[in-house]
Design a protein around this motif. Structure first.
Motif, PDB file in Angstrom:
ATOM      1  N   ILE A   4      19.400  -0.221 -22.814  1.00 43.12           N
ATOM      2  CA  ILE A   4      20.536   0.371 -22.114  1.00 43.12           C
ATOM      3  C   ILE A   4      20.527  -0.020 -20.642  1.00 43.12           C
ATOM      4  CG2 ILE A   4      21.619   2.542 -21.411  1.00 43.12           C
ATOM      5  CD1 ILE A   4      20.495   3.732 -24.068  1.00 43.12           C
ATOM      6  N   SER A   5      19.355   0.047 -19.995  1.00 39.86           N
ATOM      7  CA  SER A   5      19.263  -0.255 -18.571  1.00 39.86           C
ATOM      8  C   SER A   5      17.887  -0.824 -18.245  1.00 39.86           C
ATOM      9  CB  SER A   5      19.499   1.026 -17.758  1.00 39.86           C
ATOM     10  OG  SER A   5      19.111   0.862 -16.417  1.00 39.86           O
ATOM     11  N   LYS A   6      17.868  -2.048 -17.723  1.00 38.82           N
ATOM     12  CA  LYS A   6      16.599  -2.643 -17.309  1.00 38.82           C
ATOM     13  C   LYS A   6      15.974  -1.820 -16.190  1.00 38.82           C
ATOM     14  CE  LYS A   6      17.301  -7.401 -18.711  1.00 38.82           C
ATOM     15  NZ  LYS A   6      16.079  -7.682 -19.445  1.00 38.82           N
ATOM     16  N   GLN A   7      16.802  -1.308 -15.298  1.00 35.50           N
ATOM     17  CA  GLN A   7      16.302  -0.509 -14.188  1.00 35.50           C
ATOM     18  C   GLN A   7      15.612   0.756 -14.700  1.00 35.50           C
ATOM     19  OE1 GLN A   7      19.266   0.724 -11.348  1.00 35.50           O
ATOM     20  NE2 GLN A   7      17.768   1.652  -9.995  1.00 35.50           N
ATOM     21  N   ALA A   8      16.228   1.448 -15.640  1.00 31.27           N
ATOM     22  CA  ALA A   8      15.615   2.655 -16.200  1.00 31.27           C
ATOM     23  C   ALA A   8      14.314   2.313 -16.921  1.00 31.27           C
ATOM     24  CB  ALA A   8      16.584   3.352 -17.153  1.00 31.27           C
ATOM     25  N   PHE A   9      14.305   1.200 -17.642  1.00 29.00           N
ATOM     26  CA  PHE A   9      13.109   0.747 -18.344  1.00 29.00           C
ATOM     27  C   PHE A   9      11.967   0.520 -17.357  1.00 29.00           C
ATOM     28  CE2 PHE A   9      10.715  -2.873 -20.315  1.00 29.00           C
ATOM     29  CZ  PHE A   9      10.169  -2.162 -21.367  1.00 29.00           C
ATOM     30  N   ARG A  10      12.261  -0.200 -16.271  1.00 26.52           N
ATOM     31  CA  ARG A  10      11.232  -0.463 -15.260  1.00 26.52           C
ATOM     32  C   ARG A  10      10.772   0.833 -14.587  1.00 26.52           C
ATOM     33  NH1 ARG A  10      14.562  -5.130 -14.482  1.00 26.52           N
ATOM     34  NH2 ARG A  10      15.664  -4.189 -12.740  1.00 26.52           N
ATOM     35  N   GLN A  11      11.694   1.753 -14.349  1.00 27.67           N
ATOM     36  CA  GLN A  11      11.328   3.031 -13.727  1.00 27.67           C
ATOM     37  C   GLN A  11      10.427   3.854 -14.642  1.00 27.67           C
ATOM     38  OE1 GLN A  11      15.197   4.613 -12.713  1.00 27.67           O
ATOM     39  NE2 GLN A  11      15.111   3.754 -10.655  1.00 27.67           N
ATOM     40  N   TYR A  12      10.708   3.876 -15.941  1.00 28.61           N
ATOM     41  CA  TYR A  12       9.828   4.578 -16.882  1.00 28.61           C
ATOM     42  C   TYR A  12       8.429   3.985 -16.836  1.00 28.61           C
ATOM     43  CZ  TYR A  12      12.324   8.056 -19.681  1.00 28.61           C
ATOM     44  OH  TYR A  12      12.949   9.193 -20.123  1.00 28.61           O
ATOM     45  N   MET A  13       8.352   2.648 -16.835  1.00 28.52           N
ATOM     46  CA  MET A  13       7.042   1.999 -16.795  1.00 28.52           C
ATOM     47  C   MET A  13       6.309   2.350 -15.503  1.00 28.52           C
ATOM     48  SD  MET A  13       7.638  -1.745 -18.523  1.00 28.52           S
ATOM     49  CE  MET A  13       5.918  -2.192 -18.246  1.00 28.52           C
ATOM     50  N   LYS A  14       7.016   2.321 -14.391  1.00 30.03           N
ATOM     51  CA  LYS A  14       6.400   2.648 -13.099  1.00 30.03           C
ATOM     52  C   LYS A  14       5.931   4.096 -13.084  1.00 30.03           C
ATOM     53  CE  LYS A  14       7.227   2.535  -8.143  1.00 30.03           C
ATOM     54  NZ  LYS A  14       8.151   2.182  -7.068  1.00 30.03           N
ATOM     55  N   PHE A  15       6.781   5.011 -13.567  1.00 29.67           N
ATOM     56  CA  PHE A  15       6.436   6.433 -13.590  1.00 29.67           C
ATOM     57  C   PHE A  15       5.200   6.691 -14.443  1.00 29.67           C
ATOM     58  CE2 PHE A  15       6.910  10.726 -15.436  1.00 29.67           C
ATOM     59  CZ  PHE A  15       6.878  11.472 -14.275  1.00 29.67           C
ATOM     60  N   ARG A  16       5.090   5.980 -15.559  1.00 34.02           N
ATOM     61  CA  ARG A  16       3.935   6.138 -16.453  1.00 34.02           C
ATOM     62  C   ARG A  16       2.734   5.318 -15.984  1.00 34.02           C
ATOM     63  NH1 ARG A  16       5.689  10.625 -18.333  1.00 34.02           N
ATOM     64  NH2 ARG A  16       7.450  10.484 -19.746  1.00 34.02           N
ATOM     65  N   GLY A  17       2.923   4.497 -14.939  1.00 35.63           N
ATOM     66  CA  GLY A  17       1.822   3.679 -14.423  1.00 35.63           C
ATOM     67  C   GLY A  17       1.394   2.592 -15.380  1.00 35.63           C
ATOM     68  N   PHE A  36      10.005 -10.006 -21.146  1.00 35.94           N
ATOM     69  CA  PHE A  36      11.398 -10.424 -21.310  1.00 35.94           C
ATOM     70  C   PHE A  36      12.348  -9.246 -21.082  1.00 35.94           C
ATOM     71  CE2 PHE A  36       9.945 -13.944 -24.344  1.00 35.94           C
ATOM     72  CZ  PHE A  36      10.043 -14.923 -23.365  1.00 35.94           C
ATOM     73  N   LEU A  37      11.970  -8.062 -21.548  1.00 39.10           N
ATOM     74  CA  LEU A  37      12.817  -6.883 -21.359  1.00 39.10           C
ATOM     75  C   LEU A  37      12.908  -6.483 -19.890  1.00 39.10           C
ATOM     76  CD1 LEU A  37      11.706  -4.700 -24.403  1.00 39.10           C
ATOM     77  CD2 LEU A  37      13.924  -5.820 -24.092  1.00 39.10           C
ATOM     78  N   ARG A  38      11.832  -6.669 -19.144  1.00 43.23           N
ATOM     79  CA  ARG A  38      11.803  -6.301 -17.718  1.00 43.23           C
ATOM     80  C   ARG A  38      12.484  -7.323 -16.830  1.00 43.23           C
ATOM     81  NH1 ARG A  38       6.305  -4.451 -15.252  1.00 43.23           N
ATOM     82  NH2 ARG A  38       7.766  -3.903 -13.628  1.00 43.23           N
ATOM     83  N   SER A  39      12.481  -8.575 -17.233  1.00 47.31           N
ATOM     84  CA  SER A  39      12.961  -9.637 -16.355  1.00 47.31           C
ATOM     85  C   SER A  39      14.485  -9.676 -16.258  1.00 47.31           C
ATOM     86  CB  SER A  39      12.432 -10.992 -16.819  1.00 47.31           C
ATOM     87  OG  SER A  39      13.022 -11.351 -18.041  1.00 47.31           O
ATOM     88  N   THR A  40      14.946 -10.337 -15.192  1.00 52.22           N
ATOM     89  CA  THR A  40      16.386 -10.453 -14.969  1.00 52.22           C
ATOM     90  C   THR A  40      16.828 -11.904 -14.877  1.00 52.22           C
ATOM     91  OG1 THR A  40      16.058 -10.271 -12.579  1.00 52.22           O
ATOM     92  CG2 THR A  40      16.564  -8.244 -13.769  1.00 52.22           C
ATOM     93  N   GLY A  41      15.918 -12.837 -15.008  1.00 50.28           N
ATOM     94  CA  GLY A  41      16.231 -14.257 -14.884  1.00 50.28           C
ATOM     95  C   GLY A  41      16.798 -14.851 -16.154  1.00 50.28           C
ATOM     96  N   LYS A  42      16.766 -16.177 -16.215  1.00 49.16           N
ATOM     97  CA  LYS A  42      17.307 -16.885 -17.383  1.00 49.16           C
ATOM     98  C   LYS A  42      16.540 -16.569 -18.660  1.00 49.16           C
ATOM     99  CE  LYS A  42      17.423 -21.170 -15.739  1.00 49.16           C
ATOM    100  NZ  LYS A  42      17.715 -22.609 -15.660  1.00 49.16           N
ATOM    101  N   SER A  43      15.274 -16.225 -18.538  1.00 49.09           N
ATOM    102  CA  SER A  43      14.465 -15.964 -19.726  1.00 49.09           C
ATOM    103  C   SER A  43      14.512 -14.496 -20.153  1.00 49.09           C
ATOM    104  CB  SER A  43      13.021 -16.381 -19.492  1.00 49.09           C
ATOM    105  OG  SER A  43      12.444 -15.570 -18.483  1.00 49.09           O
ATOM    106  N   SER A  44      15.349 -13.693 -19.507  1.00 48.40           N
ATOM    107  CA  SER A  44      15.390 -12.277 -19.858  1.00 48.40           C
ATOM    108  C   SER A  44      16.088 -12.071 -21.197  1.00 48.40           C
ATOM    109  CB  SER A  44      16.109 -11.470 -18.772  1.00 48.40           C
ATOM    110  OG  SER A  44      17.488 -11.715 -18.806  1.00 48.40           O
ATOM    111  N   ARG A  45      15.811 -10.960 -21.806  1.00 52.52           N
ATOM    112  CA  ARG A  45      16.522 -10.558 -23.010  1.00 52.52           C
ATOM    113  C   ARG A  45      16.609  -9.048 -23.006  1.00 52.52           C
ATOM    114  NH1 ARG A  45      12.006 -11.375 -27.803  1.00 52.52           N
ATOM    115  NH2 ARG A  45      12.666  -9.411 -28.641  1.00 52.52           N
ATOM    116  N   ASP A  46      17.518  -8.516 -23.798  1.00 55.11           N
ATOM    117  CA  ASP A  46      17.700  -7.065 -23.795  1.00 55.11           C
ATOM    118  C   ASP A  46      17.785  -6.478 -25.198  1.00 55.11           C
ATOM    119  OD1 ASP A  46      20.190  -8.012 -24.485  1.00 55.11           O
ATOM    120  OD2 ASP A  46      21.273  -6.967 -22.904  1.00 55.11           O
TER     121      ASP A  46
END
Length: 84
Positions: A4-17, A36-46
């Protein structure tokens, strides 16, 4: 399942350390899948399979459906080929 949101995904990971390797181990996914889920470049995927999405949400202690939603594919029977 679509992220749904790469930003939310990264924030969950950061919050959980959790690093990519930590989440991969906890969810049983490949480190590259998490990267791949975290990235935003050409190699990203969702997208990931439904089982992987469930395991990732569980590993992050996220409510079911809060990070991934079902992907709907639309198929058409319309063809552009002319009939002779």
């Amino acid at each position: 399942m679509r992220l749904i949101s790469k930003q939310a995904f990264r924030q969950y990971m950061k919050f959980r350390g959790m690093s990519n390797a930590d989440l991969a181990e906890a969810s049983g996914c490949a480190v590259s899948t998490i990267a791949f889920l975290r990235s935003t470049g050409k190699s990203s995927r969702d997208t990931v399979g439904s089982d992987a999405a469930r395991r990732i949400e569980e590993a992050l202690n996220a409510p079911p459906g809060s990070l991934f939603s079902a992907t709907v594919l639309v198929a058409s029977s319309y063809s552009k080929h002319a009939v002779a």
